[in-house]
Design an enzyme around this catalytic site. Structure first.
Site, PDB file in Angstrom:
ATOM      1  N   SER A   1       4.932  -0.007  -1.152  1.00 33.19           N
ATOM      2  CA  SER A   1       4.885   1.496  -1.611  1.00 33.19           C
ATOM      3  C   SER A   1       4.846   2.469  -0.671  1.00 33.19           C
ATOM      4  O   SER A   1       4.770   3.774  -0.912  1.00 33.19           O
ATOM      5  CB  SER A   1       3.529   1.702  -2.293  1.00 33.19           C
ATOM      6  OG  SER A   1       2.327   1.384  -1.535  1.00 33.19           O
TER       7      SER A   1
ATOM      8  N   LYS B   1       1.517   8.633   4.819  1.00 34.10           N
ATOM      9  CA  LYS B   1       1.791   8.263   3.579  1.00 34.10           C
ATOM     10  C   LYS B   1       0.870   9.286   2.914  1.00 34.10           C
ATOM     11  O   LYS B   1      -0.254   9.664   3.058  1.00 34.10           O
ATOM     12  CB  LYS B   1       1.304   6.836   3.206  1.00 34.10           C
ATOM     13  CG  LYS B   1       1.503   6.295   2.018  1.00 34.10           C
ATOM     14  CD  LYS B   1       1.430   4.851   1.892  1.00 34.10           C
ATOM     15  CE  LYS B   1       1.569   4.158   0.489  1.00 34.10           C
ATOM     16  NZ  LYS B   1       1.517   2.749   0.402  1.00 34.10           N
TER      17      LYS B   1
ATOM     18  N   SER C   1       2.491  -3.576   0.980  1.00 35.38           N
ATOM     19  CA  SER C   1       3.186  -2.187   0.995  1.00 35.38           C
ATOM     20  C   SER C   1       3.346  -1.745   2.367  1.00 35.38           C
ATOM     21  O   SER C   1       4.157  -0.653   2.717  1.00 35.38           O
ATOM     22  CB  SER C   1       2.160  -1.390   0.224  1.00 35.38           C
ATOM     23  OG  SER C   1       2.432  -1.507  -0.964  1.00 35.38           O
TER      24      SER C   1
END
Length: 394
Positions: free
Chosen positions: A114, A37, A138
């Site tokens: 996210s 990420k 997330s």
């Protein structure tokens, strides 16, 4: 290996912060590929944090995040960096600046955020596994939406140095895989834990969580619940939150908002970033949270943590729906999005408030779309959950 950007037709990977790193020649993860990420630093590269304004106002990293280094040292090859919601302050994966990664297992629906790009990349088999992060859900939410495994570890067990923070007392590393055996292999490396895990002693069913999720979700999860009961015995129903899970969500929301503004308020005030819908409103609200708001919420958090510690003592496992439904459609009306988000976070906040490990298991479908069942254990019982997930998959 061919450049991942040439194969990514799903919008999972970042073009603007691309970084590829070779892993060690041998190790427990040798030959595997992973994505990270775009909150994790890679030396010599900028970290985008889902925000063009963040990218423009920060220098390249001087060191690579320790969690990435662990995976590289174990032999895994980093294929690239994946999209995240802006400042990681969302649960849907719809970034106003960089777009929405494709959820291959629920076409036309959001991947969740996210950690949207990481979940999308794993679901689409672009990489073997991926790093995300989990503050309010997330990793767990996109795992459920995309039909893959997702792990949130005990808070503080895995170092978060070299990662962009959101709300430090909730932030954790997290990771995704398409099978439970690999989820455990990766977990053993990240947790630096090769010891035998304790055996689950009992199964608790969070009846208030199932009630909040509703009848359709409960019915869809029933076969998976029966598989779990076959391993651990008949579950004992418990009420997790006597005052109601939405009240726990409010505790989480206030504390998260206070920490977000303490962390990023000065940057937001100085830079005035062009924040996208949803993120902008949440950041504006976070600016209004006062110390007198946070103090009672902080006390309530410790009461909740104490209750959960007592509930999960002696190696108990709590089972609950990961989310109150399947992935919403992309570009849903804001009112509907916020209503679903509040219900989702009322389930997801349990582990976050109490600093507990949780695994979302892709063991069900509803209306043809993935739906996750979750297991939660006491702090430190991460490998117990990972082993249980693997046993369930067999």
């Amino acid at each position: 290996m061919a450049n991942i950007l040439d194969r990514d037709i799903f919008g999972a990977f970042c073009r603007h912060t691309h970084a590829e790193l070779a892993g060690a020649a041998s190790g427990p993860l040798a030959g595997l590929t992973f994505a990270a990420k775009d909150i994790y630093d890679v030396a010599g590269h900028k970290t985008g944090f889902g925000s063009p304004d963040w990218l423009a106002t920060h220098d390249a990293a001087s060191a690579t995040a320790p969690v990435v280094q662990r995976l590289l040292a174990a032999g895994a090859h980093m294929a690239g960096k994946t999209h995240t919601d802006e400042l990681t302050y969302s649960l849907y994966g719809e970034n106003a600046h960089y777009g929405t990664p494709v959820n291959v297992n629920a076409p036309g629906r959001i991947p969740g955020g996210s950690s949207s790009g990481s979940a999308a990349a794993v679901a689409a088999a672009l990489v073997d596994f991926a790093l995300g992060s989990d503050t309010g859900g997330s990793v767990r939410a996109p795992a459920s939406f995309c039909g893959i495994y997702g792990m949130r570890p005990t808070h503080g067990r895995i170092p978060l140095a070299g990662a962009c923070p959101l709300a430090a007392s909730f932030d954790t590393v997290g990771w995704f895989a398409r099978d439970a055996a690999l989820l455990e292999r990766v977990g053993r490396v990240l947790l630096a834990d090769a010891a035998a895990a304790p055996q689950p002693a009992s199964l608790l069913l969070a009846r208030d969580a199932f009630a909040l999720a509703g009848e359709a979700v409960t019915k869809a999860l029933q076969p998976a619940l029966e598989r779990l009961a076959a391993l651990l015995g008949t579950p004992r129903p418990v009420t997790v939150a006597a005052e109601g899970l939405p009240q726990w969500f409010e505790v989480f929301r206030v504390l998260q908002g206070a920490e977000v503004w303490a962390q990023h308020g000065a940057w937001v005030t100085r830079v005035k970033p062009a924040l996208g819908p949803g993120v902008r409103q949440r950041m504006q609200w976070a600016a209004t949270v006062t110390a007198s708001d946070a103090a009672p919420a902080r006390q309530k958090r410790e009461e909740i943590a104490h209750r959960m510690h007592a509930l999960l003592d002696s190696n108990a496992v709590l089972v609950l729906p990961t989310l109150p439904g399947i992935a919403p459609f992309r570009n849903a009306p804001p009112a509907a999005s916020e209503e679903f988000r509040a219900r989702a976070l009322s389930l997801l906040c349990i582990a976050g408030i109490a600093r507990l490990p949780q695994v979302s298991l892709p063991l069900a479908k509803l209306d043809g779309c993935p739906l996750g069942l979750s297991i939660i254990a006491a702090s430190g019982n991460d490998t117990m959950l990972l082993e249980l997930a693997r046993r369930l998959e067999c």
